[in-house]
Design a protein around this motif. Structure first.
Motif, short mmCIF file in Angstrom:
data_model
loop_
_atom_site.label_atom_id
_atom_site.label_comp_id
_atom_site.label_asym_id
_atom_site.label_seq_id
_atom_site.Cartn_x
_atom_site.Cartn_y
_atom_site.Cartn_z
N GLY A 31 -21.40 13.14 -17.02
CA GLY A 31 -21.91 12.78 -15.86
C GLY A 31 -21.28 11.63 -15.10
O GLY A 31 -20.23 10.98 -15.49
N ILE A 281 -36.19 14.62 -17.39
CA ILE A 281 -35.16 15.55 -17.19
C ILE A 281 -35.37 16.60 -16.05
O ILE A 281 -34.10 16.70 -15.46
CB ILE A 281 -35.30 16.51 -18.40
CG1 ILE A 281 -34.94 16.12 -19.76
CG2 ILE A 281 -34.35 17.92 -18.42
CD1 ILE A 281 -35.38 16.72 -20.90
N ASN A 282 -36.49 17.02 -15.50
CA ASN A 282 -36.75 17.61 -14.39
C ASN A 282 -36.30 16.82 -13.28
O ASN A 282 -35.69 17.68 -12.12
CB ASN A 282 -38.10 18.21 -14.29
CG ASN A 282 -38.35 19.22 -15.30
OD1 ASN A 282 -37.53 19.94 -15.75
ND2 ASN A 282 -39.33 19.47 -15.90
N LEU A 284 -34.09 14.58 -13.30
CA LEU A 284 -32.86 13.94 -13.16
C LEU A 284 -32.97 12.32 -13.35
O LEU A 284 -31.98 11.75 -12.79
CB LEU A 284 -31.75 14.34 -12.24
CG LEU A 284 -31.68 16.02 -12.23
CD1 LEU A 284 -30.56 16.11 -11.02
CD2 LEU A 284 -30.75 16.25 -13.59
N ARG A 286 -32.24 9.62 -15.25
CA ARG A 286 -31.26 9.73 -16.21
C ARG A 286 -31.37 8.26 -17.30
O ARG A 286 -31.22 8.52 -18.42
CB ARG A 286 -29.75 9.99 -16.10
CG ARG A 286 -29.68 11.27 -15.61
CD ARG A 286 -28.42 11.82 -14.92
NE ARG A 286 -27.27 12.13 -15.56
CZ ARG A 286 -26.12 12.27 -15.33
NH1 ARG A 286 -25.60 11.76 -14.11
NH2 ARG A 286 -25.18 12.48 -15.95
N GLY B 173 -27.89 20.48 -19.43
CA GLY B 173 -28.88 21.05 -18.41
C GLY B 173 -29.61 22.24 -18.50
O GLY B 173 -29.24 22.79 -19.84
N ARG B 174 -30.19 23.05 -17.57
CA ARG B 174 -30.99 24.27 -18.13
C ARG B 174 -29.88 25.23 -17.77
O ARG B 174 -28.77 25.44 -17.07
CB ARG B 174 -31.92 24.38 -16.97
CG ARG B 174 -33.01 25.36 -17.11
CD ARG B 174 -33.94 25.08 -16.16
NE ARG B 174 -34.97 26.03 -16.19
CZ ARG B 174 -36.16 26.25 -15.48
NH1 ARG B 174 -36.51 25.28 -14.44
NH2 ARG B 174 -37.21 27.20 -15.64
N LYS B 178 -26.83 27.58 -22.38
CA LYS B 178 -27.08 26.27 -22.82
C LYS B 178 -28.03 26.34 -23.69
O LYS B 178 -28.04 25.59 -24.66
CB LYS B 178 -27.24 25.20 -21.78
CG LYS B 178 -25.93 25.01 -20.78
CD LYS B 178 -26.48 24.59 -19.61
CE LYS B 178 -24.93 24.53 -18.73
NZ LYS B 178 -25.21 24.52 -17.42
N ILE B 257 -37.11 23.56 -19.42
CA ILE B 257 -35.84 23.01 -19.83
C ILE B 257 -34.90 24.01 -20.50
O ILE B 257 -33.89 23.73 -20.60
CB ILE B 257 -35.66 21.76 -20.42
CG1 ILE B 257 -36.52 21.71 -21.52
CG2 ILE B 257 -36.59 20.62 -19.69
CD1 ILE B 257 -36.42 20.89 -22.60
#
Lengths: 325, 316
Positions: A31, A281-282, A284, A286, B173-174, B178, B257
Motif C-alpha cells: 500500500g 477494515i471497512n 480503511l 490502516r 482487501g475484499r 482473495k 470482508i
C-alpha cells in the motif's frame, strides 16, 4: 526450566518479528505508506514533505527498521477516524474483549466438562447420545448465525435480555467493567453464551475422548476392583488424568475465543477490539489495522508461551528442553 | 508443541487397509462394501442423502428456481419483504418469502448455496493439493526441509483460522479470489500435518525401498507410490475442512470482508437480512441460515462416519 523459558521467549520474539515483516510488507510496502500516516485530503506538496520526513525515499530494509523502531516505541500512526494514536485506541477496547472472552471460556468449561464426563462414563445411555448429537450441532452451527437466533429469540420475540452494547459499567483501576453491575451482566449474557457455544461442543468431545481413553486402563480397573468408592475413583484417578489435555486446550482455545470475539462483537455491537478491527477494515483506517495485528500477535505469542509452560508444569512426562523436535 | 490443535485430534487412521487385506477383492466390490458399511448408520445415510440433495440443488439452480435472483428486470419492489407463503401479483407463491428487494428467498438461497459450495470446495481442494505436496515432501526428504515445513505448519496452527483469514483480508482487501486465497492459506497446514504423519511410516516400508532400488525418480516415488498409501486420512480431513471452509467463508462474508455484494453467498444473504430482522422480517436471515446449517450438518455427519470407519482404533 530457565533454559526452556528462554528458548520459548526467543521463539516468541522470532514469531513477532516474522509477523512484523508480513504486516510491514503487506500494509506499508504494497500500500502507500503516506496514505497510512496523513489525511487522505492532503495535497501533493504535503505528501512529498511527509514522504521525505518519514524517509520513504530510503531503501526498503531501512524503511522496515524505521517501522520497527517506531513500533517498539508504540508509534503505529494515528487513527483517521478517531484522531488518537491507534495503539491507544486498541488498548482502550481490550478490556471489553477480555471480559467477553473470559466469560465465554468460563461458561464453556462449566457446561462442557461435566457433560463430557457424563457422555464418557455412560457411553451407551440415551442421555450420552443426546449430548453427543448436541455437540455435532454445536460444531456445525456458525457462530454468527447462532448470534442472530439469540437476538431474535431473547431480544426481539421474548424481550428478556438486551442485545446491544455493554450496558452500565463500573471503573476499577481506571478500566470500565460490565460484569460488576446487574445491567452489565444482563448485557453480557447473550454475547457470552454465543461465544461459548462452539467451545462447549469442543470441551464435551475432548472430555469424553479423554475419559474413554483413561477408564479402560489398568489403574482405574484396579482401583475399582479394590472397592474404592466410585466418586473417589472419579476425582482421584480419572479427573486428575484427564485434566492435563483439558487445561492445555483451555489455554490454546482462549486465544481462539479472543479471535472469534470479532464475530460476536460485531453482531452484539460490543465495543471491543474485534468490532473495531472490522470497522477499521471497512473504513480503511490502516493505522488501527496495523496496531490490531501487532497487539494480537504479541498476545498470541504470550498465550502460547503460558500454555507451553503450564503443560510442562502439569505433565511430569514432558521433559523440559527436549520437547522441540 | 505450540502447534497442537484439537479440531484435528482424530486424524491418524492408519491400518484400515491391513484389516481388509486378507481377501483379494476387486476395487468395485470393495467400494460397494464400503458404501454398504457407510450406510449402515441411519444418521450417516441421512447425512449423505441430504448432502446429495444440497449439491444437486446447487448444480441445477437455474432449473429448479422460479426466478433468477440476479436478473433485476424480474424483480419488483412491490414484492419486497413478503412473509413466507404469500403470493405476489403474478399469483406466484413465495414459500420462503421475499427479501428487501423483492427477490424470492428460495431462489436466492439456492443460488447462494451454489456460490458457498463452489468457494468452499475450490479452496479445500487447492489447500489439499498444496498441503499434500508440502507434507509428502517434508516426510520424504526429511532433515532440514522437514523441520522448516513443519515449523511453518506449527506456527500457523498456533493461530486460529479466523484470525489468519482476517489478517490476510485486511491486507489484500475484499473479493472472491482473495477470500479463496485466505481460505487456502488457512487450511493447507492441516493436510500437510496429516499426510506427513502417515508418510513418515510408509516411507520406511519395503515397497518404497524397492522403488528406490529401481532408481525411480523422486517425483514418481512420492506421487505414484507414497501418495496412494497415505491418501485415506486425507479424505476425512478434506470432508471436515470443507465444512470449515464454508463456515469461514460465510462468517467473513457476513462481516463484510469476504465475498463482494455481487456474489451473494449464504453468509451475505444472512447479513443482508440482519437489518430487517429487528423489525420482524425474520425470514430473510433465518432461511439462508437454515440452508447453511443443513449443509454443514450433513457434511460433518458424513465426515464423522468416514472417520469412525477408517479409524479401527475407535471401532467397538
Amino acid at each position: 526450566m530457565i533454559a526452556f523459558i528462554i528458548q520459548r521467549l526467543l521463539q516468541g520474539a522470532g514469531v513477532v518479528l516474522a509477523m512484523s515483516v508480513i504486516v510491514f510488507v503487506g500494509v506499508f510496502a504494497i500500500g502507500d505508506p503516506v496514505e497510512l500516516l496523513i489525511n487522505p485530503d492532503a495535497d501533493q506538496l504535503t505528501r512529498d514533505a511527509v514522504a521525505h520526513s518519514l524517509g520513504l525515499d530510503q531503501p526498503l530494509w531501512r524503511q522496515y527498521l524505521i517501522f520497527l523502531w517506531s513500533a517498539v516505541h508504540g508509534q503505529l500512526g494515528t487513527s483517521f477516524v478517531f484522531n488518537i494514536p491507534a495503539i491507544e485506541l486498541i488498548l482502550q477496547r481490550l478490556p471489553a474483549t477480555l471480559e467477553l472472552a473470559l466469560g465465554a471460556t468460563l461458561l464453556a468449561i462449566t457446561i462442557g466438562i461435566p457433560l463430557g464426563l457424563i457422555a464418557g462414563l455412560f457411553d451407551n445411555s440415551w442421555f450420552s447420545r443426546v449430548i453427543m448429537a448436541g455437540s455435532i450441532f454445536g460444531f456445525s452451527l456458525p457462530t454468527f448465525w447462532v448470534g442472530l437466533i439469540l437476538i431474535l429469540t431473547f431480544g426481539v420475540w421474548l424481550g428478556w435480555l438486551p442485545v446491544f452494547g455493554r450496558g452500565e459499567t463500573v471503573a476499577v483501576f481506571g478500566i470500565e467493567w460490565s460484569f460488576l453491575t446487574l445491567d452489565g451482566l444482563a448485557h453480557l449474557a447473550l454475547p457470552v453464551l454465543n461465544l461459548a457455544l462452539f467451545k462447549v461442543a469442543l470441551f464435551i468431545r475432548l472430555t469424553r475422548a479423554s475419559v474413554r481413553e483413561i477408564v479402560p486402563q489398568d489403574f482405574v480397573r484396579f482401583a475399582r476392583a479394590m472397592g474404592i468408592h466410585p466418586s473417589r475413583v472419579l476425582t482421584r484417578h480419572i479427573l486428575k488424568n484427564i485434566m492435563i489435555p483439558i487445561v492445555t486446550v483451555i489455554g490454546i482455545e482462549f486465544g481462539s475465543v479472543v479471535a472469534f470475539a470479532v464475530v460476536t462483537e460485531s453482531i452484539f455491537n460490543w465495543p471491543g477490539m474485534g468490532k473495531l478491527i472490522i470497522e477499521s477494515i471497512n473504513q480503511l483506517d490502516r493505522p488501527v489495522i496495523v496496531a490490531y495485528l501487532m497487539v494480537i500477535v504479541v498476545m498470541f505469542v504470550f498465550i502460547n508461551l503460558v500454555v507451553d509452560l503450564l503443560y510442562a508444569v502439569l505433565d511430569p512426562r514432558v521433559r523440559l528442553g527436549s520437547t522441540s523436535r | 508443541m505450540t502447534g497442537s490443535n484439537t479440531q484435528q485430534s482424530a486424524v491418524p487412521l492408519r491400518g484400515a487397509k491391513e484389516a481388509h487385506a486378507t481377501k483379494p477383492q476387486s476395487n468395485l466390490s470393495k467400494l460397494l462394501a464400503f458404501g454398504a458399511e457407510f450406510c449402515g448408520s441411519p444418521a450417516a445415510l441421512a447425512g449423505i442423502v441430504t448432502l446429495g440433495v444440497v449439491i444437486a440443488a446447487a448444480i441445477c439452480a437455474p432449473l429448479i428456481t422460479p426466478q433468477n435472483p440476479y436478473d433485476l428486470s424480474t424483480l419488483s419492489i412491490m414484492d419486497a419483504r413478503l412473509p413466507p407463503g404469500t403470493s405476489n401479483f403474478n399469483g406466484y407463491t413465495h414459500w420462503l418469502g421475499t427479501d428487501g428487494l423483492g427477490r424470492d428467498m428460495f431462489s436466492a438461497i439456492v443460488y447462494g448455496l451454489r456460490i458457498s459450495l463452489t468457494v468452499g470446495a475450490t479452496s479445500a481442494i487447492f489447500a489439499l493439493i498444496i498441503g499434500m505436496t508440502m507434507g509428502l515432501s517434508a516426510a520424504y526428504v526429511g532433515g532440514r526441509t522437514d523441520a522448516a515445513i513443519m515449523r511453518l505448519v506449527d506456527l500457523q496452527m498456533s493461530f486460529p483460522p479466523i484470525l489468519i483469514a482476517l489478517i490476510l483480508l485486511a491486507i489484500l482487501g475484499r473479493g472472491a479470489d482473495k477470500t479463496m486465497i485466505a481460505l487456502i492459506a488457512v487450511q493447507w497446514a492441516y493436510y500437510a500435518r496429516t499426510v506427513r504423519a502417515s508418510a513418515l511410516v510408509e516411507r520406511e516400508r519395503e515397497y518404497i525401498e524397492a522403488a528406490r532400488g529401481l532408481r525411480l525418480g523422486h517425483g514418481q516415488i512420492i506421487f505414484r507410490h507414497l501418495l496412494p498409501n497415505c491418501f485415506t486420512p486425507l479424505l476425512v480431513v478434506l470432508t471436515i475442512q470443507m465444512a470449515h471452509a464454508i463456515t469461514l467463508e460465510a462468517t467473513l462474508s457476513f462481516l463484510g470482508i469476504g465475498l463482494p455484494e455481487t456474489q451473494p453467498s449464504l453468509g451475505l444473504l444472512i447479513a443482508n437480512g440482519y437489518q430487517y430482522m429487528l423489525s420482524g422480517a425474520y425470514w430473510i436471515s433465518i432461511f439462508p441460515g437454515i440452508a447453511l446449517l443443513v449443509t454443514l450438518l450433513s457434511i460433518n455427519i458424513v465426515g464423522d462416519r468416514l472417520r469412525d470407519m477408517l479409524n479401527p482404533g475407535l471401532k467397538r
